[in-house]
Design an enzyme around this catalytic site. Structure first.
Site, PDB file in Angstrom:
ATOM      1  N   GLU A  94      34.581  48.021  38.335  1.00  0.00           N
ATOM      2  CA  GLU A  94      35.660  48.288  37.376  1.00  0.00           C
ATOM      3  C   GLU A  94      35.236  49.421  36.451  1.00  0.00           C
ATOM      4  O   GLU A  94      34.038  49.605  36.176  1.00  0.00           O
ATOM      5  CB  GLU A  94      35.923  47.019  36.558  1.00  0.00           C
ATOM      6  CG  GLU A  94      36.993  47.192  35.491  1.00  0.00           C
ATOM      7  CD  GLU A  94      37.525  45.877  34.951  1.00  0.00           C
ATOM      8  OE1 GLU A  94      36.990  44.806  35.300  1.00  0.00           O
ATOM      9  OE2 GLU A  94      38.501  45.939  34.174  1.00  0.00           O
ATOM     10  N   ASN A 152      46.446  42.802  38.772  1.00  0.00           N
ATOM     11  CA  ASN A 152      45.233  41.997  38.608  1.00  0.00           C
ATOM     12  C   ASN A 152      45.497  40.964  37.520  1.00  0.00           C
ATOM     13  O   ASN A 152      46.049  41.298  36.466  1.00  0.00           O
ATOM     14  CB  ASN A 152      44.068  42.893  38.167  1.00  0.00           C
ATOM     15  CG  ASN A 152      42.885  42.081  37.665  1.00  0.00           C
ATOM     16  OD1 ASN A 152      42.157  41.481  38.462  1.00  0.00           O
ATOM     17  ND2 ASN A 152      42.696  42.024  36.350  1.00  0.00           N
ATOM     18  N   GLU A 153      45.103  39.740  37.773  1.00  0.00           N
ATOM     19  CA  GLU A 153      45.268  38.671  36.774  1.00  0.00           C
ATOM     20  C   GLU A 153      46.615  38.825  36.072  1.00  0.00           C
ATOM     21  O   GLU A 153      46.696  38.935  34.842  1.00  0.00           O
ATOM     22  CB  GLU A 153      44.087  38.648  35.796  1.00  0.00           C
ATOM     23  CG  GLU A 153      42.783  38.341  36.510  1.00  0.00           C
ATOM     24  CD  GLU A 153      41.627  37.924  35.598  1.00  0.00           C
ATOM     25  OE1 GLU A 153      41.711  38.067  34.379  1.00  0.00           O
ATOM     26  OE2 GLU A 153      40.618  37.427  36.163  1.00  0.00           O
ATOM     27  N   GLU A 209      37.105  38.129  42.422  1.00  0.00           N
ATOM     28  CA  GLU A 209      36.179  38.125  41.275  1.00  0.00           C
ATOM     29  C   GLU A 209      35.487  36.774  41.242  1.00  0.00           C
ATOM     30  O   GLU A 209      36.154  35.739  41.162  1.00  0.00           O
ATOM     31  CB  GLU A 209      36.906  38.377  39.943  1.00  0.00           C
ATOM     32  CG  GLU A 209      37.428  39.795  39.811  1.00  0.00           C
ATOM     33  CD  GLU A 209      38.027  40.119  38.449  1.00  0.00           C
ATOM     34  OE1 GLU A 209      37.589  39.537  37.440  1.00  0.00           O
ATOM     35  OE2 GLU A 209      38.937  40.973  38.421  1.00  0.00           O
ATOM     36  N   GLN A 266      30.072  41.843  38.848  1.00  0.00           N
ATOM     37  CA  GLN A 266      30.439  43.100  39.448  1.00  0.00           C
ATOM     38  C   GLN A 266      29.194  43.734  40.068  1.00  0.00           C
ATOM     39  O   GLN A 266      28.109  43.178  39.957  1.00  0.00           O
ATOM     40  CB  GLN A 266      31.058  44.009  38.405  1.00  0.00           C
ATOM     41  CG  GLN A 266      32.335  43.430  37.797  1.00  0.00           C
ATOM     42  CD  GLN A 266      33.198  44.464  37.059  1.00  0.00           C
ATOM     43  OE1 GLN A 266      32.970  45.676  37.115  1.00  0.00           O
ATOM     44  NE2 GLN A 266      34.201  43.970  36.327  1.00  0.00           N
TER      45      GLN A 266
HETATM   46  O1  AHR Z   1      35.189  41.258  35.485  1.00  0.00           O
HETATM   47  C1  AHR Z   1      35.559  41.417  34.127  1.00  0.00           C
HETATM   48  C2  AHR Z   1      37.002  41.006  33.876  1.00  0.00           C
HETATM   49  O2  AHR Z   1      37.147  39.649  34.173  1.00  0.00           O
HETATM   50  C3  AHR Z   1      38.041  41.672  34.734  1.00  0.00           C
HETATM   51  O3  AHR Z   1      38.451  42.877  34.206  1.00  0.00           O
HETATM   52  C4  AHR Z   1      39.174  40.697  34.727  1.00  0.00           C
HETATM   53  O4  AHR Z   1      39.970  40.771  35.875  1.00  0.00           O
HETATM   54  C5  AHR Z   1      38.462  39.363  34.603  1.00  0.00           C
HETATM   55  O5  AHR Z   1      39.061  38.521  33.729  1.00  0.00           O
END
Ligand code: AHR
Length: 554
Positions: A60, A217-218, A353, A403
């Site tokens: 990210e 995303n989310e 994730e 990540q």
């Molecule tokens: O990985 C960090 C954050 O965690 C991401 O941006 C988000 O999608 C999640 O909540």
């Protein structure tokens, strides 16, 4: 009280005694020759092919992930390939990294891909989604995105590694047309469209052929605070009549947070109002699960419940694993809900994730947002999680560890010319041979672990893992979660015969063991040749270990 979704909405036994106990326990048990455990691999019970993409990654535009992690710049003294960190590329080739997700995360739903193309010196600078969360110590490019890494650089990074790009589109702040044009920019053949010409002019005449696309995303949180029904409407608008340019696009819908069954149910109910063929446009439903609540039931506050990455006792060790072990129930639970709507299971799960999330304080580079130093505990956690995916090959089509570098469950930590592989990175190396293998049902029997959880008895399983076969090579990966007890396991192959065997494993007398810039090799895989006598094999798995056993079959 802060909940994770609120946080994202805002955008923004003592160690010595434990060490001793471990050493005593390990030495005592090492003298014993009687097996206390058993691993039975059932060759006539194949579970499905392990999708290589469950060994995927996530980068990210957050903190030090891109700037300093992936990207050092073409004029940097740090060895690089076209501005991309060379040592990172080399290591990712070694672990056969199959897919990388970008540019977020929450960042994705503020990102305009058009800012990241064209001549680098003409690209705009923008306020990063995470700017409000950045500390004073962070360099300016963490808060104010210089857009030096855009689609071209990211796809180039993937191609240098041999990985597939997985791009996450902005649903919250851009229209569907911007998504369609991003697809066009990436995938339309040279000479066909203005955007293809722009790509070619930047030095990329060949279409990128990006297959994996996330639609937001989310979306239940930072991605728009949608209800599942509202999001399903958005998804349909984004997914309808996308230009494919001969390639099949694999669209990944924003899925549930941990055990939010209502999201899965609500989204699929709404999508199917238009008929069953709507399922054809969904390749995967993205599940996110972080292990962050270390409070042992005292609070559910997103900040207060977090534990420390480096300072923990044996109960914290088991509690983190317990949080991660929820993954199996989440995979089977969401799959069960999905089967109510999609009995043929055209839609797969994409766990894009996953990982532990600790409180700040263990950053290798002060100021790097969400950076933490992974220990042996995180290696065991990661092995356990990958084993869960291996055991569910028909359900999980892709997974992305959160990540890749300088953030959360990092495989690598880097700053300027310093670069190290974390224990998590070594686990991805140990497990790489599972990719594309045939997963086999495997029964692990071992004594259950008992521990004291604030005055109440608690238990955790004693040994688990997964097995896969390809040609005449069998890989069994095994996690021993006990902080003090080795496990001596008999290996029984039902339907095959061992010819040769060896093992690589990570373990240490100190459960806090980790690598640093000063001591990069404190935790590295150890190799052990195993003796096969009369076709049988017994293997001792050290305490607090994650192991990969390679068996040649005759
Ligand atoms: O990985 C960090 C954050 O965690 C991401 O941006 C988000 O999608 C999640 O909540």
């Amino acid at each position: 009280m802060i909940k994770r979704r609120d946080f994202l909405h805002q955008g923004a036994m003592g160690a010595t005694a434990l060490l001793l106990a471990q050493k005593i326990g390990w030495a005592a048990a090492a003298n014993s020759t009687a097996a206390d455990s058993r691993i039975e691999v059932l060759f006539d019970e194949p579970l499905g092919t392990i999708s290589p993409t469950i060994y995927g990654h996530f980068t990210e535009n957050l903190g030090g992930v891109l700037y300093d992690g992936v990207w050092v710049g073409e004029n940097s003294p740090v060895p690089n390939i076209d501005g991309l960190r060379k040592s990172l590329i080399e290591h990712m080739r070694q672990i056969k990294a199959p897919v990388i997700r970008y540019p977020g995360g929450c960042f994705a739903d503020t990102y305009d891909w058009r800012d990241g193309i064209g001549p680098a010196d003409k690209r705009p600078r923008r306020t990063n989604f995470w700017a409000n969360s950045e500390s004073k110590d962070a360099p300016p490019d963490h808060s104010f995105d210089p857009n030096q890494v855009g689609t071209n650089e990211f796809v180039h990074f993937c191609k240098l590694i041999g990985a597939e790009p997985y791009l996450a589109a902005n649903v919250r702040t851009l229209p569907a047309s911007a998504f369609q044009q991003w697809v066009e920019y990436c995938n339309s053949p040279a000479g066909s469209t203005t955007l293809a010409d722009a790509r070619a002019a930047a030095g990329y005449p060949d279409a990128f052929g990006v297959k994996y696309w996330g639609v937001g995303n989310e979306s239940w949180g930072c991605g728009g605070e949608f209800t599942p029904q509202e999001y399903a409407e958005q998804f349909r608008r984004y997914a309808t009549w996308l230009p494919a340019y001969g390639d099949t696009l694999h669209l990944i819908a924003s899925g549930p947070n941990t055990d939010d069954w209502n999201w899965t149910r609500g989204f699929l109910t709404e999508v199917l109002l238009k008929g069953p063929e709507e399922l054809n446009s969904i390749y995967g439903l993205a599940l996110h699960h972080y292990a962050w609540d270390m409070s042992r039931g005292k609070t559910t506050d997103w900040v207060a419940a977090k534990g420390d990455a480096l300072k923990f006792d044996s109960v914290d060790w088991y509690e983190l694993l317990r949080q991660g072990d929820r993954m199996e129930g989440l995979v089977t639970g969401h799959w069960q809900v999905m089967s109510e709507f999609d009995p043929e299971h055209r839609v797969k799960l994409v766990v894009d994730e996953w990982g532990p999330w600790y409180r700040p304080g263990s950053e290798a580079t002060p100021g790097d947002l969400f950076e933490q130093t992974p220990t042996l505990r995180d290696a065991v956690f990661s092995g356990m999680t990958l084993d869960i995916f291996n055991r569910n090959p028909e359900k999980v089509a892709m997974a992305n560890c959160a990540q890749l570098i300088n953030c959360l469950n990092s495989l690598y930590l880097a700053h300027e010319d310093k670069f190290i592989v974390t224990p998590v990175g070594h686990v991805f190396d140990l497990y790489a041979s599972h990719q594309g293998g045939q997963s086999l049902r495997t029964i692990f029997s071992a004594p259950t672990l008992n521990y004291d959880r604030d005055g109440s008895p608690a238990t955790f399983w004693g040994l688990r893992g997964s097995a896969s076969v390809r040609d005449k090579s069998l890989t069994i990966t095994v996690v021993n979660p006990s902080v003090s007890e080795p496990r001596l396991a008999e290996i029984a192959l039902r339907g095959a015969t061992v010819s040769d065997a060896s093992m690589r494993f990570l373990s240490d007398a100190d459960i806090h063991a980790h690598n640093t810039f000063a001591q990069p090799d404190a935790v590295v895989p150890q190799t052990k040749l195993l003796s096969v006598s009369g076709g049988t094999l017994a293997i001792e798995f050290p305490p607090a270990s994650v192991a990969a056993v390679s068996i040649q079959l005759s």
